[in-house]
Design a protein around this motif. Structure first.
Motif, PDB file in Angstrom:
ATOM      1  N   LEU A   1       7.267   3.093   6.940  1.00 52.10           N
ATOM      2  CA  LEU A   1       6.330   2.582   6.327  1.00 52.10           C
ATOM      3  C   LEU A   1       5.961   1.409   5.815  1.00 52.10           C
ATOM      4  N   ARG A   2       7.363   1.479   4.909  1.00 54.86           N
ATOM      5  CA  ARG A   2       7.742  -0.332   4.494  1.00 54.86           C
ATOM      6  C   ARG A   2       7.443  -0.840   5.504  1.00 54.86           C
ATOM      7  N   GLN A   3       7.008  -0.992   6.794  1.00 52.83           N
ATOM      8  CA  GLN A   3       7.338  -2.349   7.847  1.00 52.83           C
ATOM      9  C   GLN A   3       6.029  -2.251   7.577  1.00 52.83           C
ATOM     10  N   TRP A   4       5.027  -1.662   7.452  1.00 54.87           N
ATOM     11  CA  TRP A   4       3.939  -2.194   7.472  1.00 54.87           C
ATOM     12  C   TRP A   4       2.957  -2.167   6.025  1.00 54.87           C
ATOM     13  N   PHE A   5       3.304  -1.516   5.573  1.00 54.75           N
ATOM     14  CA  PHE A   5       2.708  -1.966   4.018  1.00 54.75           C
ATOM     15  C   PHE A   5       3.735  -2.429   2.694  1.00 54.75           C
ATOM     16  N   GLY A   6       5.420  -3.005   2.741  1.00 51.47           N
ATOM     17  CA  GLY A   6       5.907  -3.402   2.591  1.00 51.47           C
ATOM     18  C   GLY A   6       5.885  -2.269   1.440  1.00 51.47           C
ATOM     19  N   GLU A   7       6.460  -3.013  -0.144  1.00 45.18           N
ATOM     20  CA  GLU A   7       6.516  -2.078  -0.943  1.00 45.18           C
ATOM     21  C   GLU A   7       5.327  -0.933  -0.806  1.00 45.18           C
ATOM     22  N   VAL A   8       6.701   0.691  -1.041  1.00 45.50           N
ATOM     23  CA  VAL A   8       5.456   1.685  -1.407  1.00 45.50           C
ATOM     24  C   VAL A   8       6.381   2.178  -2.379  1.00 45.50           C
ATOM     25  N   HIS A   9       5.611   2.972  -3.572  1.00 46.03           N
ATOM     26  CA  HIS A   9       5.554   4.204  -4.106  1.00 46.03           C
ATOM     27  C   HIS A   9       5.174   5.746  -4.141  1.00 46.03           C
ATOM     28  N   ILE A  10       6.036   6.281  -4.282  1.00 45.53           N
ATOM     29  CA  ILE A  10       6.346   7.382  -4.355  1.00 45.53           C
ATOM     30  C   ILE A  10       5.560   7.918  -5.217  1.00 45.53           C
ATOM     31  N   THR A  11       4.969   9.340  -5.103  1.00 49.72           N
ATOM     32  CA  THR A  11       4.163   9.666  -6.290  1.00 49.72           C
ATOM     33  C   THR A  11       4.399  10.990  -5.749  1.00 49.72           C
ATOM     34  N   ARG A  12       5.028  12.295  -6.721  1.00 48.19           N
ATOM     35  CA  ARG A  12       5.855  13.611  -6.473  1.00 48.19           C
ATOM     36  C   ARG A  12       4.535  14.366  -7.090  1.00 48.19           C
ATOM     37  N   GLY A  31       0.653   3.018  -0.401  1.00 42.73           N
ATOM     38  CA  GLY A  31       0.968   1.283   0.016  1.00 42.73           C
ATOM     39  C   GLY A  31       0.091   0.351  -0.820  1.00 42.73           C
ATOM     40  N   ASP A  32       0.078  -1.031  -0.358  1.00 39.38           N
ATOM     41  CA  ASP A  32      -1.064  -1.587  -0.984  1.00 39.38           C
ATOM     42  C   ASP A  32      -1.916  -1.158  -1.886  1.00 39.38           C
ATOM     43  N   ASN A  33      -1.492  -0.806  -2.680  1.00 36.16           N
ATOM     44  CA  ASN A  33      -1.684   0.121  -4.155  1.00 36.16           C
ATOM     45  C   ASN A  33      -3.118   1.412  -3.854  1.00 36.16           C
ATOM     46  N   TYR A  34      -2.977   1.502  -2.980  1.00 34.20           N
ATOM     47  CA  TYR A  34      -4.204   3.020  -1.917  1.00 34.20           C
ATOM     48  C   TYR A  34      -3.001   3.794  -1.988  1.00 34.20           C
ATOM     49  N   PRO A  35      -3.126   5.529  -2.053  1.00 31.34           N
ATOM     50  CA  PRO A  35      -2.183   6.081  -1.329  1.00 31.34           C
ATOM     51  C   PRO A  35      -2.493   6.441   0.180  1.00 31.34           C
ATOM     52  N   GLN A  36      -1.829   6.629   0.989  1.00 28.78           N
ATOM     53  CA  GLN A  36      -1.669   5.992   2.396  1.00 28.78           C
ATOM     54  C   GLN A  36      -1.559   7.285   3.347  1.00 28.78           C
ATOM     55  N   TYR A  94      -7.947  10.837  -0.099  1.00 30.40           N
ATOM     56  CA  TYR A  94      -9.138  11.062   0.916  1.00 30.40           C
ATOM     57  C   TYR A  94      -8.737  11.473   2.262  1.00 30.40           C
ATOM     58  N   PRO A  95      -9.590  11.580   3.305  1.00 32.39           N
ATOM     59  CA  PRO A  95      -9.430  12.698   4.015  1.00 32.39           C
ATOM     60  C   PRO A  95      -8.049  12.328   5.060  1.00 32.39           C
ATOM     61  N   PRO A  96      -7.267  13.055   5.685  1.00 27.49           N
ATOM     62  CA  PRO A  96      -6.820  13.021   6.940  1.00 27.49           C
ATOM     63  C   PRO A  96      -7.185  12.639   7.710  1.00 27.49           C
ATOM     64  N   PHE A 118      -1.477  10.422   7.540  1.00 32.68           N
ATOM     65  CA  PHE A 118      -2.081   9.968   6.945  1.00 32.68           C
ATOM     66  C   PHE A 118      -3.180   9.951   6.416  1.00 32.68           C
ATOM     67  N   LEU A 119      -3.514   9.069   5.448  1.00 34.83           N
ATOM     68  CA  LEU A 119      -5.253   8.970   4.270  1.00 34.83           C
ATOM     69  C   LEU A 119      -6.138   8.419   4.829  1.00 34.83           C
ATOM     70  N   ASP A 120      -7.478   8.578   5.056  1.00 32.12           N
ATOM     71  CA  ASP A 120      -8.246   7.101   5.604  1.00 32.12           C
ATOM     72  C   ASP A 120      -9.013   7.051   4.268  1.00 32.12           C
ATOM     73  N   ASN A 121      -8.453   5.806   3.976  1.00 30.95           N
ATOM     74  CA  ASN A 121      -8.701   5.221   2.956  1.00 30.95           C
ATOM     75  C   ASN A 121      -9.352   3.757   2.718  1.00 30.95           C
ATOM     76  N   ASN A 122     -10.076   3.534   3.645  1.00 30.66           N
ATOM     77  CA  ASN A 122     -11.285   2.907   4.093  1.00 30.66           C
ATOM     78  C   ASN A 122     -12.746   2.896   3.376  1.00 30.66           C
ATOM     79  N   HIS A 123     -13.082   4.133   2.575  1.00 35.58           N
ATOM     80  CA  HIS A 123     -13.292   4.367   2.037  1.00 35.58           C
ATOM     81  C   HIS A 123     -13.121   3.481   0.305  1.00 35.58           C
TER      82      HIS A 123
END
Length: 124
Positions: A1-12, A31-36, A94-96, A118-123
């Motif tokens: 996922l880093r290849q698409w978003f660079g820095e990623v953050h994991i929330t357990r 990634g990009d400050n949104y749940p992906q 976000y919706p799957p 993957f989550l649809d965070n376009n909204h």
């Protein structure tokens, strides 16, 4: 996922031994400050003694641990309909987006099951 978003953050979201005999970990990957991605990892609870460090990942990426294992072997990869997996999911931000990715890896002779939704965070 880093290849698409660079820095990623994991929330357990959760980590527990299930009555079915499996250890399970659910995370959100930002990634990009949104749940992906919502990801679930599942392994036989008895196998954890042969997989040191797996149950101690906390908010660290699974891939960092997985790909450092000398015996890591990709067993299978599939794109599946979410409804086929019959998962009991937590509330997602976000919706799957379907299909979802299902992977099996073998480490130290033990199967590790991973599903990535993957989550649809376009909204957002």
């Amino acid at each position: 996922l880093r290849q698409w978003f660079g820095e990623v953050h994991i929330t357990r979201l959760s980590e527990s031994h299930q009555p079915t005999g499996y250890w399970e970990r659910d995370v959100l990957i930002d990634g990009d400050n949104y749940p992906q991605v919502f990801a679930r990892t599942r392994v036989n609870s008895a196998a954890l003694t042969r997989l040191p460090g797996l149950a101690e990942l906390g908010d660290s990426p699974l891939g960092d641990w997985l790909f450092q294992q000398s015996s890591c072997e990709a067993v299978s990869f599939a794109l599946r309909a979410l409804s086929d997996l019959k998962l009991d999911l937590p509330a997602l931000p976000y919706p799957p987006i379907t299909p979802v990715r299902e992977r099996f890896y073998r480490v130290q002779g033990e199967l590790i099951w991973i599903v990535e939704i993957f989550l649809d965070n376009n909204h957002a």
